[in-house]
Design a protein around this motif. Structure first.
Motif, short mmCIF file in Angstrom:
data_model
loop_
_atom_site.label_atom_id
_atom_site.label_comp_id
_atom_site.label_asym_id
_atom_site.label_seq_id
_atom_site.Cartn_x
_atom_site.Cartn_y
_atom_site.Cartn_z
N GLU A 335 1.10 -0.99 -0.10
CA GLU A 335 0.19 0.37 0.40
C GLU A 335 0.89 1.56 -0.09
O GLU A 335 1.75 1.35 1.02
N GLN A 337 0.57 5.75 -1.02
CA GLN A 337 0.11 6.79 -1.73
C GLN A 337 1.12 7.95 -1.49
O GLN A 337 2.31 7.53 -2.05
N ARG A 338 0.83 9.52 -2.61
CA ARG A 338 1.39 10.05 -2.89
C ARG A 338 3.63 10.39 -2.01
O ARG A 338 3.98 10.36 -2.77
N ASP A 368 -3.32 5.12 -2.73
CA ASP A 368 -4.91 5.10 -2.39
C ASP A 368 -4.43 6.39 -2.90
O ASP A 368 -3.32 7.02 -3.22
N GLU A 369 -5.42 6.97 -3.06
CA GLU A 369 -5.56 8.57 -3.70
C GLU A 369 -4.83 9.19 -4.93
O GLU A 369 -4.25 10.14 -4.05
N SER A 372 -3.62 12.40 -6.33
CA SER A 372 -3.02 13.73 -5.52
C SER A 372 -1.35 13.33 -6.34
O SER A 372 -0.72 14.10 -6.92
N GLY A 409 -9.66 5.79 -5.71
CA GLY A 409 -9.30 7.28 -4.86
C GLY A 409 -11.00 7.29 -5.19
O GLY A 409 -11.62 7.09 -5.68
#
Length: 846
Positions: A335, A337-338, A368-369, A372, A409
């Motif tokens: 996992e 993110q940015r 995730d997301e 961004s 997202g």
């Protein structure tokens, strides 16, 4: 055809000889290379003393080649020499400036040593065994060490020229530290390569692996099912390290994974898509078993939906499905993110992204997301995010046979993100949309979580849970609260409240009390969670909202029209309940009328009506003007308007003086206002189920504004006209304001008020004065005159003196207003309601 003079043949021979020389250099033993490099660098160090200016011409070519080699990640010795020459050149220049040529020798030897160390076997072995790992190219090692060691040393030398030993210690010490860190990274990667080679003997059941990273990864990911001899079952990497041998992973069957999918609460559309994917993989398996060549049926995904809807859980199920069919080496999901992809400076992002993807190879990378990564704030491009996207796209294509990438997202943000780069749409074609949970599904999630821990709800708590989830569903705020995450947080806080209650009641509570939640525990947790949620308060009732409307002074045509709107909304809801098709009720309105006639107050009441009918999440009103929508440059207006609309979602957006968005006075047209209107129209349609928009302004100006764009008239078709107040209504408004402030008028003051308001209405000045705002301003000035009069009484002032407004106070207030505008007028700055800013009951706020 031109004659052959032999020049082409000579060129070919020269190229062949150069290639032969390069091959011999590469094949030479490491000690021979080290001696050769040392000889060249020592020769370069001595050139200023031997050959003068001619020597500098000899080193120009490798000096120029140095930066190019670093960018390309070249692994040749010449590349490292070129980079080392830059260190020598910089040190020589500084030594010449300081006139300390003899003291520079220890520093000049530093680049020589760094180049030698960079070409020792551990570094070169990793660089040659990992073609895509350019970060460990020897020339980049040289550049990194020089960048960290030489500048601080030269600064130390410059500050204290009498002690060059300090500069030597700084340079060599930093160089040793950076090289040690670099060497540790090399050993870490080498151990990872050793683990990967343990799986190299496995043979993939899918078509031949081609050259390049994708084909090499396919060789590493050969089918474990064939080795186990069980259809649909494999063993794979351990739970945290996808590089471990497959025998360490517990067996997983397709049936087990599909049963886990079926056990998930809700998400029926998602489950159906996952079953279709599994069927497609099974069909590919059967084609392969029948002797047909087929590619690995791996694909990358886009998960669209609100938070807390099980996207990460479904990503793990997809990883297990592919693993069970032998398409992936591991069921692990990495996992990210940015922050896990973007570096601290340009160039570091690609390295960081590639390292993350390498760690996820053989399994699933879940970002995730992901939207961004295209953070175009205020119209400026996101260079760091774009660098990560480019690296991600390349590896998603190169390693497509050994990696599944999932981008997740919110739906609207993800669609904008995918549209920002054509490569994203083509490589991430599979979309899975996750719906929010219904109240019944939220209750089921809570019951399942409790059962998993052996806990229970008493009878009243079960009813309280049902009531809470129904309220969340009625307000349609499950997505904003977090869906499944909200359920988890609710139970965690309820457990805390239970523990405090139980342990505070008895030192030895029974075990059943320790495992049972009561209604008061849930209500405490629910209140704590929703109190942080903007606009979450006790839902208004339709009766209370209409009562508030009817209490307003005047505005009879407005009240009648609002009652008609309420009736239309109620009938539309009843028709829906009976399955009868009906026209969608109007949700966007135009309020026209002079200032101070209660347009903002009616907008608030309208928000309460829509909330009471379940058509809005909250009764809040976000007030705005042109400055709140228009940006400082073209392109930023759409962003600013979008953010304003986002802040009003679930409630009412009230735009006062909306006609200012169409300014005919601008030469060439009002490009900024047009951009705001275009964004407003699009969002008014896209978010019509979550937003009410009210455009307000003077009648003639609003007519001109609505004619400026055909979309305005069609989307804002309901118009409510606000009349001016009469003299009697203004006197009644002022009496209500005084009553709310616990003040009163003496008998002689009331005729004076009637005369003032009648004179303003008869002369046609009441709209200019501001209608209700004039009454408000007059009351405030009269209070100020009363306070000045009573202050002279000192301690002898009675309660009646402190709360009574006299005719003289009214006359003084009028004189102040007349003096301000050369005629009967009022301070238009603030009829908003009570003296503390809240509207008085029965009076229109503006």
């Amino acid at each position: 055809m031109p004659p052959n003079d032999g020049s082409g043949q000579a060129t070919q021979v020269a190229r062949e000889r150069i290639d032969l020389l390069r091959q011999k250099l590469r094949a030479a033993p490491a000690p021979v290379k080290a001696v050769g490099v040392a000889a060249v660098l020592v020769l370069v160090v001595l050139t200023p003393f031997l050959w003068g200016r001619l020597a500098y011409l000899i080193i120009v070519i490798p000096l120029l080649y140095g930066p190019i080699a670093v960018v390309r990640g070249s692994r040749s010795v010449i590349a490292s020499v070129g980079v080392g020459l830059w260190g020598l050149a910089i040190i020589s220049i500084v030594a010449a400036k300081l006139q300390r040529g003899s003291d520079a020798v220890p520093l000049l030897l530093l680049p020589v040593a760094i180049v030698l160390v960079a070409h020792i076997p551990p570094f070169t072995r990793l660089a040659n065994s990992r073609p895509q790992e350019r970060a460990f190219a020897p020339c980049r090692t040289v550049a990194l060490v020089l960048a960290w060691s030489v500048p601080p040393a030269l600064v130390a030398w410059w500050l204290d020229r009498s002690q060059p030993v300090i500069a030597y210690a700084v340079a060599w010490g930093l160089a040793v530290l950076v090289l040690s860190w670099r060497f540790a990274k090399v050993l870490q990667r080498a151990r990872g390569d050793t683990r990967q080679r343990a799986r190299g003997a496995m043979t993939a059941p899918y078509g031949p692996a081609g050259p390049g990273p994708g084909g090499r990864m396919a060789d590493l990911g050969r089918g474990v099912r064939a080795a186990e001899g069980v259809r649909g079952q494999v063993t794979g990497a351990g739970p945290r390290d996808p590089g471990l041998a497959s025998a360490e992973q517990a067996p997983i069957t397709v049936d087990q994974v599909m049963a886990e999918l079926a056990a998930m609460i809700g998400l029926e559309p998602v489950k159906e898509q996952i079953r279709q994917i599994a069927a497609s993989v099974e069909a590919a398996e059967r084609r392969r078993d029948a002797g047909y060549q087929t590619d690995k049926p791996l694909q990358h995904f886009v998960f669209l939906g609100p938070p807390g809807t099980g996207k990460t859980s479904v990503a793990r199920i997809i990883a297990k499905i592919y693993y069970a069919y032998g398409l992936l080496r591991s069921p692990n999901v990495v996992e990210a993110q940015r922050a896990d992809l973007v570096g601290e400076y340009l160039g570091a992002t690609a390295i960081k992204t590639n390292e993350l993807i390498t760690r996820a190879a053989g399994g699933v990378l879940f970002i995730d997301e992901a939207y961004s990564l295209a953070n175009d704030g205020d119209g400026h491009g996101d260079r760091f995010g774009n660098e990560a996207v480019q690296a991600l796209l390349k590896r998603a294509e190169d390693d497509r046979d050994d990696l599944v990438v999932i981008l997740a997202g919110y739906q609207r943000q993800m669609e904008d993100f995918l549209a920002s780069n054509p490569g994203l749409n083509s490589r991430f074609a599979m979309r899975i949309r996750f719906p929010g949970y219904s109240p019944a599904e939220l209750r089921a999630l809570a019951q399942a979580a409790l059962a998993q821990r052996g806990e229970s709800l008493d009878g009243e708590a079960t009813r309280a849970l049902t009531r809470m989830m129904d309220d969340v569903g009625r307000r349609r705020i499950a997505d904003e609260l977090g869906n499944g995450r909200f359920v988890r947080n609710l139970l965690e806080k309820a457990r805390q409240a239970r523990d405090v209650r139980v342990m505070g009641g008895s030192p030895e509570p029974p075990a059943s009390e320790l495992m049972t939640l009561r209604a008061e525990d849930l209500e405490h947790a629910f209140g704590e969670l929703t109190s942080r949620f903007r606009g979450y308060a006790e839902a208004p009732t339709l009766a209370s909202a209409l009562a508030e409307l009817d209490e307003l002074v005047g505005l009879e045509p407005v009240k009648q029209q609002v009652h008609e709107i309420v009736a239309q909304l109620q009938v539309a809801r009843l028709r829906d309940q009976h399955g009868i098709v009906s026209q969608p009720p109007a949700r966007h309105f135009v309020f026209t009328g002079p200032p101070g006639t209660g347009k903002t107050t009616v907008a608030r009441i309208l928000g309460r009506i829509f909330a009471a009918l379940g058509l809005l999440v909250r009764p809040e009103v976000v007030e705005a003007h042109r400055a709140d929508l228009v940006g400082e440059h073209l392109g930023s207006t759409a962003i600013k308007t979008g953010r304003l609309i986002d802040s009003a979602l679930g409630g009412v957006l009230f735009i006062d003086e909306a006609y200012s968005l169409y300014n005919e006075g601008y030469s060439g047209g009002d490009a900024y206002g047009s951009e705001a209107v275009a964004t407003l129209l699009k969002r008014a349609e896209d978010d019509r189920d979550r937003l009410v928009i009210v455009l307000a302004g003077y009648p003639q100006d609003m007519d001109r504004f609505l004619r400026s764009n055909p979309g305005l008239a069609s989307r804002f078709s309901v118009r409510i006209s606000f009349p001016s107040y009469t003299a009697g209504e203004l006197a009644q408004i002022m009496a209500v304001i005084a009553e709310h402030a616990r003040d009163s008028f003496d008998p002689e003051a009331r005729p004076v008020l009637q005369r003032i308001f009648r004179d303003a209405c008869d002369r046609g000045r009441i709209d200019e004065l501001g209608n209700g705002r004039f009454a408000r301003s007059l009351f405030e000035r009269a209070c100020a005159a009363r306070d000045l009069r009573v202050a002279t009484l000192g301690e002898t002032a009675t309660a009646a003196d402190l709360t009574t407004l006299t005719a003289a106070d009214i006359e003084t207030a009028v004189e102040g207003l007349i003096g301000g505008r050369n005629g009967l007028s009022g301070d238009q700055g603030g009829y908003e309601g009570s003296r503390d800013g809240s509207p008085a009951p029965g009076t229109p706020g503006v």
